[in-house]
Design a protein around this motif. Structure first.
Motif, PDB file in Angstrom:
ATOM      1  N   VAL A 227      -1.507 -13.263  10.236  1.00 26.18           N
ATOM      2  CA  VAL A 227      -1.696 -12.618   8.928  1.00 26.18           C
ATOM      3  C   VAL A 227      -0.326 -12.408   8.303  1.00 26.18           C
ATOM      4  CG1 VAL A 227      -2.495 -10.542   7.745  1.00 26.18           C
ATOM      5  CG2 VAL A 227      -3.786 -11.446   9.671  1.00 26.18           C
ATOM      6  N   LYS A 229       2.002 -10.541   5.962  1.00 26.50           N
ATOM      7  CA  LYS A 229       2.034  -9.220   5.333  1.00 26.50           C
ATOM      8  C   LYS A 229       2.222  -9.335   3.815  1.00 26.50           C
ATOM      9  CE  LYS A 229       4.916  -5.212   4.833  1.00 26.50           C
ATOM     10  NZ  LYS A 229       6.246  -4.684   5.077  1.00 26.50           N
ATOM     11  N   GLY A 230       1.392  -8.607   3.121  1.00 23.05           N
ATOM     12  CA  GLY A 230       1.512  -8.595   1.672  1.00 23.05           C
ATOM     13  C   GLY A 230       1.021  -9.855   1.008  1.00 23.05           C
ATOM     14  N   GLN A 231       0.466 -10.770   1.763  1.00 25.47           N
ATOM     15  CA  GLN A 231       0.014 -12.030   1.163  1.00 25.47           C
ATOM     16  C   GLN A 231      -1.462 -12.271   1.444  1.00 25.47           C
ATOM     17  OE1 GLN A 231       2.290 -15.509   2.282  1.00 25.47           O
ATOM     18  NE2 GLN A 231       0.550 -16.857   1.949  1.00 25.47           N
ATOM     19  N   THR A 232      -1.824 -12.120   2.695  1.00 24.75           N
ATOM     20  CA  THR A 232      -3.210 -12.413   3.069  1.00 24.75           C
ATOM     21  C   THR A 232      -4.116 -11.301   2.563  1.00 24.75           C
ATOM     22  OG1 THR A 232      -2.294 -13.341   5.076  1.00 24.75           O
ATOM     23  CG2 THR A 232      -4.673 -13.110   4.961  1.00 24.75           C
ATOM     24  N   LYS A 233      -5.190 -11.702   1.939  1.00 24.52           N
ATOM     25  CA  LYS A 233      -6.109 -10.712   1.404  1.00 24.52           C
ATOM     26  C   LYS A 233      -7.103 -10.283   2.474  1.00 24.52           C
ATOM     27  CE  LYS A 233      -5.850 -12.238  -3.369  1.00 24.52           C
ATOM     28  NZ  LYS A 233      -6.566 -12.772  -4.531  1.00 24.52           N
ATOM     29  N   LYS A 234      -7.499  -9.060   2.357  1.00 27.26           N
ATOM     30  CA  LYS A 234      -8.458  -8.515   3.330  1.00 27.26           C
ATOM     31  C   LYS A 234      -9.727  -9.351   3.357  1.00 27.26           C
ATOM     32  CE  LYS A 234      -7.058  -3.707   2.704  1.00 27.26           C
ATOM     33  NZ  LYS A 234      -7.464  -2.390   2.178  1.00 27.26           N
ATOM     34  N   ILE A 237      -9.266 -12.503   5.386  1.00 27.09           N
ATOM     35  CA  ILE A 237      -9.251 -12.241   6.834  1.00 27.09           C
ATOM     36  C   ILE A 237     -10.660 -11.947   7.327  1.00 27.09           C
ATOM     37  CG2 ILE A 237      -8.279 -10.807   8.645  1.00 27.09           C
ATOM     38  CD1 ILE A 237      -6.006 -10.135   6.723  1.00 27.09           C
TER      39      ILE A 237
ATOM     40  N   LEU B   3       6.275  -2.485   0.557  1.00 20.93           N
ATOM     41  CA  LEU B   3       6.233  -3.910   0.241  1.00 20.93           C
ATOM     42  C   LEU B   3       6.582  -4.136  -1.228  1.00 20.93           C
ATOM     43  CD1 LEU B   3       5.399  -6.783   1.135  1.00 20.93           C
ATOM     44  CD2 LEU B   3       3.113  -6.234   0.328  1.00 20.93           C
ATOM     45  N   TYR B   4       6.194  -3.205  -2.070  1.00 14.57           N
ATOM     46  CA  TYR B   4       6.408  -3.368  -3.505  1.00 14.57           C
ATOM     47  C   TYR B   4       7.594  -2.543  -3.988  1.00 14.57           C
ATOM     48  CZ  TYR B   4       1.734  -5.320  -3.254  1.00 14.57           C
ATOM     49  OH  TYR B   4       0.649  -6.071  -2.929  1.00 14.57           O
ATOM     50  N   SER B 392      -4.398  -5.222  -5.230  1.00 15.65           N
ATOM     51  CA  SER B 392      -4.106  -6.534  -4.648  1.00 15.65           C
ATOM     52  C   SER B 392      -4.939  -6.807  -3.394  1.00 15.65           C
ATOM     53  CB  SER B 392      -2.623  -6.623  -4.312  1.00 15.65           C
ATOM     54  OG  SER B 392      -2.289  -5.649  -3.360  1.00 15.65           O
ATOM     55  N   GLY B 393      -5.336  -5.773  -2.667  1.00 21.71           N
ATOM     56  CA  GLY B 393      -6.185  -5.973  -1.503  1.00 21.71           C
ATOM     57  C   GLY B 393      -5.508  -6.677  -0.356  1.00 21.71           C
ATOM     58  N   VAL B 394      -4.208  -6.499  -0.228  1.00 22.76           N
ATOM     59  CA  VAL B 394      -3.498  -7.133   0.881  1.00 22.76           C
ATOM     60  C   VAL B 394      -3.181  -6.076   1.923  1.00 22.76           C
ATOM     61  CG1 VAL B 394      -2.504  -8.910  -0.576  1.00 22.76           C
ATOM     62  CG2 VAL B 394      -1.279  -6.770  -0.243  1.00 22.76           C
ATOM     63  N   LEU B 395      -2.886  -6.570   3.108  1.00 30.13           N
ATOM     64  CA  LEU B 395      -2.594  -5.675   4.217  1.00 30.13           C
ATOM     65  C   LEU B 395      -1.100  -5.659   4.459  1.00 30.13           C
ATOM     66  CD1 LEU B 395      -5.522  -7.000   6.301  1.00 30.13           C
ATOM     67  CD2 LEU B 395      -5.345  -4.680   5.442  1.00 30.13           C
ATOM     68  N   VAL B 396      -0.594  -4.511   4.742  1.00 31.92           N
ATOM     69  CA  VAL B 396       0.855  -4.400   4.838  1.00 31.92           C
ATOM     70  C   VAL B 396       1.321  -3.706   6.109  1.00 31.92           C
ATOM     71  CG1 VAL B 396       1.208  -4.439   2.361  1.00 31.92           C
ATOM     72  CG2 VAL B 396       0.785  -2.282   3.493  1.00 31.92           C
ATOM     73  N   LEU B 401      -4.237  -3.096   9.636  1.00 29.91           N
ATOM     74  CA  LEU B 401      -4.964  -4.264  10.143  1.00 29.91           C
ATOM     75  C   LEU B 401      -5.946  -3.864  11.240  1.00 29.91           C
ATOM     76  CD1 LEU B 401      -2.577  -7.317  10.636  1.00 29.91           C
ATOM     77  CD2 LEU B 401      -4.792  -7.277   9.526  1.00 29.91           C
ATOM     78  N   GLU B 404      -8.839  -1.904   9.955  1.00 31.28           N
ATOM     79  CA  GLU B 404      -9.725  -2.656   9.071  1.00 31.28           C
ATOM     80  C   GLU B 404     -10.632  -3.594   9.855  1.00 31.28           C
ATOM     81  OE1 GLU B 404      -9.650  -2.152   5.807  1.00 31.28           O
ATOM     82  OE2 GLU B 404     -11.227  -3.588   5.303  1.00 31.28           O
ATOM     83  N   PHE B 405     -10.065  -4.250  10.888  1.00 30.88           N
ATOM     84  CA  PHE B 405     -10.830  -5.303  11.565  1.00 30.88           C
ATOM     85  C   PHE B 405     -11.141  -4.977  13.023  1.00 30.88           C
ATOM     86  CE2 PHE B 405      -8.339  -7.287   8.182  1.00 30.88           C
ATOM     87  CZ  PHE B 405      -9.366  -7.781   7.418  1.00 30.88           C
TER      88      PHE B 405
END
Lengths: 275, 458
Positions: A227, A229-234, A237, B3-4, B392-396, B401, B404-405
């Motif tokens: 994954v 970080k900051g790129q892959t969308k939930k 995944i 991240l931002y 954005s819906g991204v994991l950081v 992680l 979530e999963f």
């Protein structure tokens, strides 16, 4: 000018300089004796690795390696997959599968008496073959398609002792179907049979982009889901994991683990590593 | 959020530049203000309480206008033209905008019961702000006085007309009484009634004056009294006071009521006995009673028919009503004149604080504005970044992680700037200075065995 495995591992950049100074990877040395049973001694692939002088990087891959090695129990009776077959995949392209594969291979290289076989199974973007300059060589798809080929015809030694590469081979339109044939199983069995301390790392395509990845997952005892970080969308995944769960057997923490790539140092478990 | 961080920095910097630029470019504004005290409870109100135009509980006349009236377009335009004569040449659209802006610069504090009113004017020109505040104050006082004077003038004129009308009616009534009595000589006028109604105002006023003689004015209207009245009043007061403390069934209350009932019966008996006695009649009942006495006694003259007596009584009653109304009008006229007198004294409006030219701007110093802009920019940056991260819906983070999963994060791989991926041109080692050779040799051969960075190119 060949260097020993230990020297290569510890020297990091130095081994690269030494190898490079010959200006020919073929001159790195003859195929290593430990690999002669599996390779035919033709070309030598070039392993391009992460900068292992970075102690933090080394420790991070070491942590990943330890996570896998604790799960390398001997194959039980009736167990389908060899426990040392590891599939690396991700939800979508460009998330660092090949980089993690190479880093993990270099980390396994430090282990004594272990051998790592990298299989480039990313048919859409055979980055591992490209990086090792083996794009034009016979590879996995050729082996699966041509029954006359033997395993040693597609396994290539590299300039790093203990690391072998199976390139992707010539692209074929029926690549997903070839992956599902018994030849794939035979290939993995042959690799593991040749050396009981072989670790197979399969660099596959993205699970949402390549259908053959699910087929490859059937052969893998462990799956590393990379994954970024900051790129892959939930959602990606989630969809990828659901796909694995539905089509490639159960998804649980004993089989599937996540690798968070491109983190910053603050998230690294190696906080105080000397540089 | 980490991240931002650069996005946060970028948004914050841009926001800061914009806000700080606007804040710093704002001209200094000044607040000129004046304060007026409006005395609603004038001293003379007490004197006019019983003869008030609006009743006993109100002041004789309205005191002021609503200051918000000053903010209507027409008045503001007049004020604006007076303060800035050049605005007279503006087009209607421009004038509308100018008036709108002018209105925004004026604040009139809420009017409370204390009677203090403040006029605040904000302007970049302190002198003009003070002039406008002073002008508004003057307009407020002037308009209030004018309106009150107009109201009182109209009231006075109305009362004068009414008084004249009633005077005529009263004269007619007197004439009718005189004519009727002349036609029926047996009839007599009750005391006080039948006096001439003088044409002059002064003679009319003396109607209510007890000291006026019977020739100049009617006799004073005196209520009929009985010996029991004092006791009855005392008992009623006592009863009212008791009821505030006790219930209706309290023994003291019952006793007081019983005694009050006895006194009332006694007074009723006295009143019945007084029918045959000559007593001072009230304004309305006296003529009829007097006539009744005359008829009962026979008056020593010939008997008068009952219908004559009834009509005579009606005439007398009408005359009494007219006199009462006339007296009421006179009282109201006096109240209006008193109000005019109070208004003329100019004590109702007192300028507590005249508008002065403000020397210091009410706006905070520039450094404060810049500091505030910085804080606001950071808040905006954090908010925008948070929204972006949420959308954005991204994991950081690994923990995110795992939660979530529900799968373990075996490792994290850092991004290393030392991981080079690009092809580097070969350099002949012979042309490399000795002190650079190791490093450049590594770089120059990276095309053969190069470092692969975490470029996620697979």
């Amino acid at each position: 000018m060949a260097t020993s495995k230990l020297e290569s591992a510890s020297a990091g950049t130095e081994v690269l300089v030494t190898v490079a100074s010959n200006d020919s990877v073929v001159d790195v040395g003859a195929p290593l004796t430990a690999l002669q049973g599996l390779t035919s001694g033709h070309s030598v692939g070039k392993v391009a690795t992460p900068h292992f002088d970075e102690s933090r990087t080394r420790e991070e891959f070491r942590a990943l390696k330890r996570h896998l090695m604790t799960r390398f129990a001997p194959k039980a009776e009736g167990e389908a997959n060899e426990p040392r077959t590891i599939l690396l995949t991700s939800a979508s392209p460009q998330e660092g599968k090949t980089t993690v594969t190479l880093g993990l291979a270099m980390s396994f290289m430090f282990e004594r008496d272990w051998r790592v076989v990298l299989i480039d199974a990313d048919m859409r973007s055979p980055e591992l073959s490209r990086r090792s300059n083996l794009s034009e060589e016979l590879g996995l798809l050729d082996y699966l398609d041509d029954d006359t080929l033997e395993v040693k015809d597609v396994v290539y030694p590299t300039n790093v002792d203990g690391v072998l590469i199976v390139p992707a081979g010539k692209p074929r339109i029926d690549a997903p179907e070839l992956i599902t044939t018994d030849r794939m199983t035979q290939l993995l069995k042959a690799i593991h049979a040749e050396n009981q301390r072989s670790i197979v790392l399969i660099d596959s395509g993205s699970i949402l982009a390549c259908s053959e990845t699910v087929s490859l997952a059937h052969h893998a005892a462990h799956i590393l889901f990379v994954v970024s970080k900051g790129q892959t969308k939930k959602s990606d995944i989630n969809e990828g994991i659901k796909l694995l769960h539905r089509q490639a057997g159960g998804v649980d923490e004993s089989r599937v683990a996540l690798v968070l790539n491109r983190t910053d140092h603050s998230q690294s478990p190696v906080r105080y590593a000397p540089r | 959020m980490w991240l931002y961080r650069w996005f946060l920095v970028m948004v914050s910097v841009i926001s800061f530049l914009i806000i700080a630029g606007v804040a710093v470019s704002l001209p200094k504004q000044y607040d000129a203000w004046s304060e007026v005290y409006v005395d609603k409870q004038v001293v003379m109100a007490a004197a006019t309480q019983d003869v008030s135009l609006g009743g006993a509980s109100t002041t004789p006349a309205s005191v002021m206008i609503n200051p918000k009236v000053l903010l209507n377009d027409n008045k503001l335009q007049v004020t604006l033209n007076k303060i800035s004569p050049e605005t007279a040449n503006l087009s209607p659209m421009q004038m509308t905008n100018a008036v709108s802006q002018f209105r925004k610069s004026i604040t009139i504090s809420p009017i409370d019961d204390d009677g203090f009113i403040q006029f605040h004017v904000k302007d970049v020109d302190p002198v003009r702000a003070a002039r406008v505040a002073q002008e508004l104050t003057s307009q407020f006082i002037g308009m209030s006085l004018n309106r009150t004077q107009n109201d009182l003038g109209q009231t006075t004129r109305f009362l004068d007309g009414q008084i004249e009308t009633y005077k005529g009616l009263l004269a007619d009534s007197q004439q009718q009484l005189a004519n009727y009595r002349q036609a029926h000589p047996g009839l007599i006028l009750p005391g006080g009634i039948g006096g001439p109604v003088a044409g002059g105002e002064d003679s009319v006023v003396t109607i209510a004056a007890p000291s006026a003689g019977p020739a100049a004015a009617p006799a004073p209207v005196m209520p009929r009294t009985f010996p029991e009245d004092g006791r009855i009043a005392a008992l009623e007061g006592q009863l009212a006071e008791m009821l505030t403390r006790y219930t209706d069934q309290h023994p003291d209350v019952l006793n007081t009521r019983r005694e009050l009932a006895i006194q009332l019966r006694s007074r009723a008996a006295s009143a019945a006995a007084a029918v045959t006695l000559p007593a001072a009649p009230t304004v309305t009942a006296a003529p009829i009673q007097r006539m009744t006495q005359v008829v009962r006694r026979g008056g020593g003259r010939a008997a008068i028919p009952a219908d004559i007596i009834a009509e005579w009584g009606t005439l007398l009653g009408n005359d009494a009503v007219l006199r009462a109304d006339y007296q009421n009008l006179i009282n109201k006229q006096q109240a209006a004149r008193m109000s005019e007198a109070i208004l003329g004294s100019g004590k109702r409006f007192e300028i507590i604080r005249p508008a002065t030219v403000p020397l210091v701007s009410f706006m905070p110093p520039r450094s404060w504005l810049v500091g505030g802009a910085l804080v606001v920019a950071l808040i905006i940056g954090c908010a925008v970044t948070f929204v972006r991260a949420a959308v954005s819906g991204v994991l950081v983070s690994p923990r995110e992680l795992e939660e979530e999963f529900d799968l373990p994060v075996a490792a994290t791989v850092s991004w290393e700037p030392a991981w080079q991926t690009g092809q580097v041109a070969k350099v002949d080692p012979r042309f490399i200075p000795p002190f650079l050779r190791p490093r450049l040799a590594y770089n120059s051969n990276s095309s053969t065995v190069r470092l692969v960075g975490n470029d996620a190119s697979s």
